[in-house]
Design a protein around this motif. Sequence first.
Motif, mmCIF file in Angstrom:
data_model
loop_
_atom_site.group_PDB
_atom_site.id
_atom_site.type_symbol
_atom_site.label_atom_id
_atom_site.label_comp_id
_atom_site.label_asym_id
_atom_site.label_seq_id
_atom_site.Cartn_x
_atom_site.Cartn_y
_atom_site.Cartn_z
ATOM 1 N N ALA A 167 0.836 -1.209 0.000
ATOM 2 C CA ALA A 167 0.000 0.000 0.000
ATOM 3 C C ALA A 167 0.867 1.253 0.000
ATOM 4 O O ALA A 167 0.518 2.270 -0.620
ATOM 5 C CB ALA A 167 -0.931 -0.004 1.216
ATOM 6 N N GLU A 170 2.151 1.654 -3.531
ATOM 7 C CA GLU A 170 1.095 2.148 -4.429
ATOM 8 C C GLU A 170 0.894 3.649 -4.277
ATOM 9 O O GLU A 170 0.523 4.336 -5.223
ATOM 10 C CB GLU A 170 -0.232 1.441 -4.126
ATOM 11 N N VAL A 196 -5.821 -3.007 -0.826
ATOM 12 C CA VAL A 196 -4.926 -4.166 -0.965
ATOM 13 C C VAL A 196 -5.512 -5.357 -0.202
ATOM 14 O O VAL A 196 -5.541 -6.492 -0.705
ATOM 15 C CB VAL A 196 -3.510 -3.831 -0.428
#
Length: 227
Positions: A167, A170, A196
């Motif tokens: 995460a 990302e 996620v």
Amino acid sequence: MGSPLPGGSIARTRPLSGHRGATAAAALRNTSVMPREKQAAMTPVETVQELRDGNTRFVTGRPLIRNVRAQVAIEEQFPFAAIVSCIDSRTSNELVFDQGPGEIFSSRIAGNVIDASVLGGLEFACQIAGAKAIVVVGHTLCGAVKGAIDQIRLGHLTSVLQRIEPAIEESMATFEHRTSSDPRFVEAVTYANVRVAMRHVREDSGALAVAGAVVDLATGRASFLTD
Ligand SMILES: [Zn+2]
């Protein structure tokens, strides 16, 4: 999604003070807040709506009045949802979504991450006990998210926080300052971490009805994500 469920909301237990003279057995029957038939009839959409409604009751200070002790004593449970959330002391699912004993499964782990043990519990909740949806719940000001951003290493916590790293990755592309002192970055990672986890649950448990939410601790309000 704004209308109540057919037949009204799930929890209907009223205080025993309103039933003076009722026998203990009658009082216990009033605690059948989630019978097998009602659980079986619920759709995943209705499940999420019930959690939305419960959160509204919590935010507005109007939780249902329950005989919690009696609800604990029910012999069989038919919870309608399974929630995965953080261990944070401020984020009790039963309080935030105004649900009582017998109404939701609650799996709590630092940073609301998904591992094999959590998946095992979810498989029990949905495939054996009949829960209709899985909801991953994150929250603002999450110490686990901040700790993962700061790359904290501490015993068994290390492997838990490492599950938040996808995460973080990302979220990195859109932020210049990627530290736990940037509340916008922490919020972005918090939302990404819920997404996620939702993907992880879908891919590894085969569950189709998976939702997510992030609870704002300042207001108590849950913002729901659908994917
Ligand atoms: Zn947390």
